[in-house]
Scaffold this active site. Sequence first.
Site, PDB file in Angstrom:
ATOM      1  N   LYS A   1       0.776  -0.555   0.008  1.00  0.00           N
ATOM      2  CA  LYS A   1       0.028  -0.409   0.370  1.00  0.00           C
ATOM      3  C   LYS A   1       1.082   1.283   0.028  1.00  0.00           C
ATOM      4  O   LYS A   1       2.206   1.287   1.007  1.00  0.00           O
ATOM      5  CB  LYS A   1      -1.381   0.234   1.633  1.00  0.00           C
ATOM      6  CG  LYS A   1      -2.141   0.768   1.127  1.00  0.00           C
ATOM      7  CD  LYS A   1      -2.636   0.791   2.721  1.00  0.00           C
ATOM      8  CE  LYS A   1      -3.766   1.738   2.917  1.00  0.00           C
ATOM      9  NZ  LYS A   1      -4.702   1.811   3.924  1.00  0.00           N
TER      10      LYS A   1
ATOM     11  N   SER B   1      -9.403   0.988   2.723  1.00  0.00           N
ATOM     12  CA  SER B   1      -8.854   2.409   2.348  1.00  0.00           C
ATOM     13  C   SER B   1      -7.674   1.415   1.134  1.00  0.00           C
ATOM     14  O   SER B   1      -7.488   1.496   0.381  1.00  0.00           O
ATOM     15  CB  SER B   1      -7.808   3.335   2.713  1.00  0.00           C
ATOM     16  OG  SER B   1      -7.437   2.675   3.797  1.00  0.00           O
TER      17      SER B   1
ATOM     18  N   SER C   1      -9.947  -0.846   6.928  1.00  0.00           N
ATOM     19  CA  SER C   1      -8.938  -0.841   5.649  1.00  0.00           C
ATOM     20  C   SER C   1      -8.761  -2.420   4.565  1.00  0.00           C
ATOM     21  O   SER C   1      -8.187  -1.926   3.887  1.00  0.00           O
ATOM     22  CB  SER C   1      -8.525   0.811   5.181  1.00  0.00           C
ATOM     23  OG  SER C   1      -9.695   1.472   5.925  1.00  0.00           O
TER      24      SER C   1
END
Length: 471
Positions: free
Chosen positions: A76, A151, A175
């Site tokens: 990420k 996310s 997330s």
Amino acid sequence: MQKTLKQLHEEIKSGTLTIEALVERCKKTIAEKDPEIHALLGMYSDALVSSQIAKAQEMFANGTATMLTGIPIVLKDNILVYGETATGASKILENYVATYDSTAVKKLKEAGAILLGRANMDEFAMGGSTENSAYGVTKNPRDTSRVAGGSSGGSAAVVAYGGVPVSLGSDTGGSIRQPAAFCGVVGLKPTYGSVSRYGLMAMGSSLDQIGPFGNCIDDVEAVYNVISGHDEHDSTSLPDIREQKTDDSNLKKIIGVPWNFVERKGISEEVLANFKDSLKKLEGAGYTIKDVSIPHLEKSLSVYYIVMFAEVSSNLARYDGIRYGLSHPGETSIKSYFESRTAGFGAEVRRRILVGTYVLSSGYYDAYYNKANLVREMLRKEFRDVFESVDVIAMPNAPTPAFKIGEKIADPLSMYLEDIFTVPVNIVGVPAIAIPTGATAEGLPLSMQFIASHLCESTLFTYGRELERLY
């Protein structure tokens, strides 16, 4: 069916697959599929990839290879890799180059993993759909008209379409688990403090946790075993957890379900039916399903959105247009500060900073922030009490399957309600895992989560493997 880490490890060890061939295969899949899905924001430098390939080859040659040696992995884009771009999917860090390795990255490098690319995400991890990325939305590989979740949407999507076997995301209020559920992969949110946050861009410091995505429990467990452990660079890091793992032979085989919380208005009929069907399967395998009461569970979403907004307001004060990142010179330093932040932050980030600053302001601190922390402590005690009689708590990951792109972006409250089943885990700091449990009539992935007590990730893996076997 994607190959597991164990299968890939054996193939590399036996010589039937080279590390270079595996890396090229992953790059080829990404080049073919990512233009449509947009799971990645960029690839890491050839120099980094080549150096890690050489290290992995050496580890296989001298017998020190781990299960992650030679395995390509995507991170990420809020996890720092020395010398590589890290944007947090924000314009304010568009050209930022990391000056050090995060602890998770340091451990992956030591294990011989091949760091391949940066995954798309909601800006600074704020959102549940990856629609808040400053660089465009990530589409769901199962249905490109729908979101991949957020996310950590990019990290889930790249594993789902076969770009890499495993990836890393971060989970502040769901997330990792929600995008894992939407994309049909496994996602682990570890115990708070079990994986170092050093080198993770801070959103909610008391909530954030790095965790892995994979195609099966074994793969996620292998990554967790590498990245977990005490780190002196992180003041919230727990003592080395490997000494504290539970003995799974003592499990009660009892699953707690807070039915009064799960059976609620707004939950999709297909999600609820699939959840009940999964529990029936587990009952058939010899597990007991027990109704449990967590009185303040209904307050968890309110607590989360007060505490998280407050921590966002504090953490994002560092992006001032002076020290690093985007800078808009103004007539005065204060004008430069305002102009840089207005130009650099997206709408959702600005909204959360404003609300967070409000709840921390004089006169409202006690009314909101302190009260939220009091309820947080009550929730921690209630979870501790429940875990005295059950091994795990089971809930859906989200009230709906993956929703259409654009469906909720204009309605923040509707988007925030998607977190109803995931945020309690972050509030109390316990581990949880999202496991695929089939699909809707339209073919959209469905999933359930197991929640365990602090440092009981091994319990999650045991239960997760059982659920995997049943599907």
